[in-house]
Design a protein around this motif. Structure first.
Motif, PDB file in Angstrom:
ATOM      1  N   ILE A   1       0.993  -1.257   0.057  1.00  0.00           N
ATOM      2  CA  ILE A   1      -0.091  -0.090  -0.137  1.00  0.00           C
ATOM      3  C   ILE A   1       0.867   1.393   0.127  1.00  0.00           C
ATOM      4  CG2 ILE A   1      -1.940   1.187   1.267  1.00  0.00           C
ATOM      5  CD1 ILE A   1      -2.682  -1.401   0.257  1.00  0.00           C
ATOM      6  N   ILE A   2       0.780   2.080  -1.019  1.00  0.00           N
ATOM      7  CA  ILE A   2       1.274   3.423  -0.950  1.00  0.00           C
ATOM      8  C   ILE A   2       0.491   4.771  -0.114  1.00  0.00           C
ATOM      9  CG2 ILE A   2       2.203   5.312  -2.533  1.00  0.00           C
ATOM     10  CD1 ILE A   2       2.652   3.030  -4.665  1.00  0.00           C
ATOM     11  N   ALA A   3       1.017   5.393   0.802  1.00  0.00           N
ATOM     12  CA  ALA A   3       0.301   6.190   1.282  1.00  0.00           C
ATOM     13  C   ALA A   3       0.948   7.591   0.443  1.00  0.00           C
ATOM     14  CB  ALA A   3       0.740   6.496   2.650  1.00  0.00           C
ATOM     15  N   ALA A   4      -0.013   8.201  -0.380  1.00  0.00           N
ATOM     16  CA  ALA A   4       0.461   9.447  -1.349  1.00  0.00           C
ATOM     17  C   ALA A   4       0.269  10.664  -0.426  1.00  0.00           C
ATOM     18  CB  ALA A   4      -0.413   9.435  -2.514  1.00  0.00           C
ATOM     19  N   GLU A   5       1.354  11.480  -0.391  1.00  0.00           N
ATOM     20  CA  GLU A   5       1.226  12.651   0.407  1.00  0.00           C
ATOM     21  C   GLU A   5       0.853  13.607  -0.667  1.00  0.00           C
ATOM     22  OE1 GLU A   5       1.624  13.640   3.321  1.00  0.00           O
ATOM     23  OE2 GLU A   5       1.873  11.509   3.785  1.00  0.00           O
ATOM     24  N   ASN A   6       1.121  13.430  -1.953  1.00  0.00           N
ATOM     25  CA  ASN A   6       0.555  14.471  -2.944  1.00  0.00           C
ATOM     26  C   ASN A   6      -0.114  13.447  -4.110  1.00  0.00           C
ATOM     27  OD1 ASN A   6       1.509  15.976  -5.666  1.00  0.00           O
ATOM     28  ND2 ASN A   6       0.764  17.380  -4.277  1.00  0.00           N
ATOM     29  N   CYS A   7      -1.108  14.136  -4.611  1.00  0.00           N
ATOM     30  CA  CYS A   7      -1.849  13.533  -5.838  1.00  0.00           C
ATOM     31  C   CYS A   7      -2.460  14.368  -6.670  1.00  0.00           C
ATOM     32  CB  CYS A   7      -2.482  11.956  -5.489  1.00  0.00           C
ATOM     33  SG  CYS A   7      -3.198  11.063  -6.701  1.00  0.00           S
ATOM     34  N   LYS A   8      -2.185  14.576  -7.738  1.00  0.00           N
ATOM     35  CA  LYS A   8      -2.720  15.617  -8.630  1.00  0.00           C
ATOM     36  C   LYS A   8      -2.822  15.124  -9.997  1.00  0.00           C
ATOM     37  CE  LYS A   8      -3.979  20.136  -9.593  1.00  0.00           C
ATOM     38  NZ  LYS A   8      -5.285  20.190  -9.268  1.00  0.00           N
ATOM     39  N   GLY A   9      -4.074  15.326 -10.433  1.00  0.00           N
ATOM     40  CA  GLY A   9      -4.470  14.865 -11.895  1.00  0.00           C
ATOM     41  C   GLY A   9      -5.030  16.076 -12.846  1.00  0.00           C
ATOM     42  N   THR A  10      -4.520  16.252 -13.999  1.00  0.00           N
ATOM     43  CA  THR A  10      -4.574  17.011 -14.974  1.00  0.00           C
ATOM     44  C   THR A  10      -5.078  16.559 -16.235  1.00  0.00           C
ATOM     45  OG1 THR A  10      -2.367  17.271 -15.681  1.00  0.00           O
ATOM     46  CG2 THR A  10      -3.042  18.953 -13.923  1.00  0.00           C
ATOM     47  N   PHE A  11      -5.417  17.323 -17.357  1.00  0.00           N
ATOM     48  CA  PHE A  11      -5.719  16.506 -18.469  1.00  0.00           C
ATOM     49  C   PHE A  11      -5.499  17.469 -19.668  1.00  0.00           C
ATOM     50  CE2 PHE A  11      -9.770  18.721 -17.353  1.00  0.00           C
ATOM     51  CZ  PHE A  11     -10.275  19.291 -18.582  1.00  0.00           C
TER      52      PHE A  11
END
Length: 368
Positions: A250-260
């Protein structure tokens, strides 16, 4: 000189008289509405069941000091319901502190959300930054929650949606002004978080509803909510399960950002989705090695690509667009606005999605 002084005195008297009129009420003569719910009426001859939550002041702020009273009324309009409720209490209703609006999920399923929102938008004393959500089994059930950990009535909802207390990517937060904009703007569909009552002290807020301007089209589960949040609010605190041949981590993401980005080629729309994740390994069922971080990153990227593609093809099939692909298309194409919109309605059902994710693992945690 005497005449000027006389006029000054008369103006002061007139001003004092206006302050004592019906336009001003002392704080001890007011009921502060902290939240409001709208549900389908139990009476088949009425449209709405409107419920207000009135805070009862406490001499000290402590756990369990969330005293309140609930008043409900069934009418054909929200404005009428509020005025009837005024006749059932002994103080003036003050809506300036109302920070939560809960629409019963059954009412969302019935549709006609534009008509329902009209009163909330027109009232000048209702905050446009109030949180709005759907309530299950009803909006009234959500308002009647009495958790022992609350210091103020409905403070649990304010802290959850504002990320002041808990911080999680599972909760999609929506403001009244943004929800109203989504109801009107072509190319950007509305979404509502679902507040599910488990008992009189606990709720679950990890699912959401996507609407097609009027009524519910699809309900997103918890895992889909996380993906939507990465594009919608960019909230970290994101967990990603990565399957390996002999287990998972399991990865604990401190930053997760989506763009398109959106391109049209040969009469076809191609939507490129970009996801950036930074985090550490939080849990693993197999031993991990720091020398193999790049391999784990590639495995995580495959999982992210699969999850993102699954969600957006699901939204495409339901003919909803909460991220705003259609709005981006309208902004990039000139000409007759109605014709541009019709072109997008033709392109979106056949649009192709391509995902490119980048996962950066800082470490495997404190152990390997």
């Amino acid at each position: 000189m005497i005449l000027r002084r006389l006029l000054t005195v008369l103006l002061a008297i007139a001003a004092a008289g206006s302050l004592n009129g019906c336009g001003f009420k002392d704080i001890d003569k007011r009921f502060f509405v902290v939240a409001m719910a709208v549900d389908p009426a139990d009476n088949p001859d009425k449209l709405y069941k409107v419920t207000v939550k009135l805070a009862i002041p406490s001499p000290s702020e402590r756990f369990g000091s969330n005293d309140y009273t609930i008043v409900s009324e069934e009418t054909d309009s929200i404005a009428e319901a509020v005025r009837v409720i005024k006749s059932e209490v002994d103080k003036e209703l003050d809506l300036g502190h109302m920070k939560a609006i809960v629409i019963g999920q059954k009412l969302v399923e019935q549709g006609n959300m534009n008509k329902l929102m009209d009163w909330f938008i027109r009232r000048r004393d209702i905050q446009n930054i109030a949180w709005i959500a759907a309530g299950n089994p009803s909006g009234k059930a959500v308002l009647d929650l009495r958790p022992h950990t609350e210091r103020l009535p409905s403070n649990m909802l304010f802290m959850s949606f504002g990320q002041f207390g808990t911080e999680t990517a599972y909760i999609v937060s929506e403001y009244l002004f943004d929800f109203h904009r989504r109801l009107k703007e072509r190319g950007l569909d509305p979404l509502l978080p679902i507040i599910e009552v488990r008992d009189n002290q606990q709720v679950s807020i990890n699912r959401s509803i996507i609407l097609d301007k009027e009524r519910q089209r699809i309900v997103l589960q918890a895992l889909d909510n996380k993906v939507v949040n990465s594009f919608y609010q960019g909230i970290g605190k994101y967990d990603i399960r990565v399957d390996l041949n002999d287990g998972f981590f399991i990865i604990a993401a401190e930053n997760c950002k989506g763009t398109f980005t959106l391109n049209t080629r040969n009469g076809k729309a191609v939507i490129h989705l970009y996801v950036r994740v930074n985090g550490i390994v939080e849990e693993s069922t197999v031993p991990l090695s720091k020398e193999k971080l790049s391999m784990y990153e590639r495995a995580a990227e495959q999982q992210v690509n699969k999850r993102v593609l699954s969600l957006f093809y699901k939204l495409q099939q339901a003919k909803v667009d909460p991220i705003g692909f259609g709005l981006r298309y309208r902004a990039r194409h000139t000409g007759n606005p109605d014709q541009v919109w019709r072109d997008w309605l033709r392109l979106y059902p056949e649009a192709e999605f391509k995902v490119q994710s980048k996962v950066k693992l800082m470490s495997t945690g404190q152990i390997e």
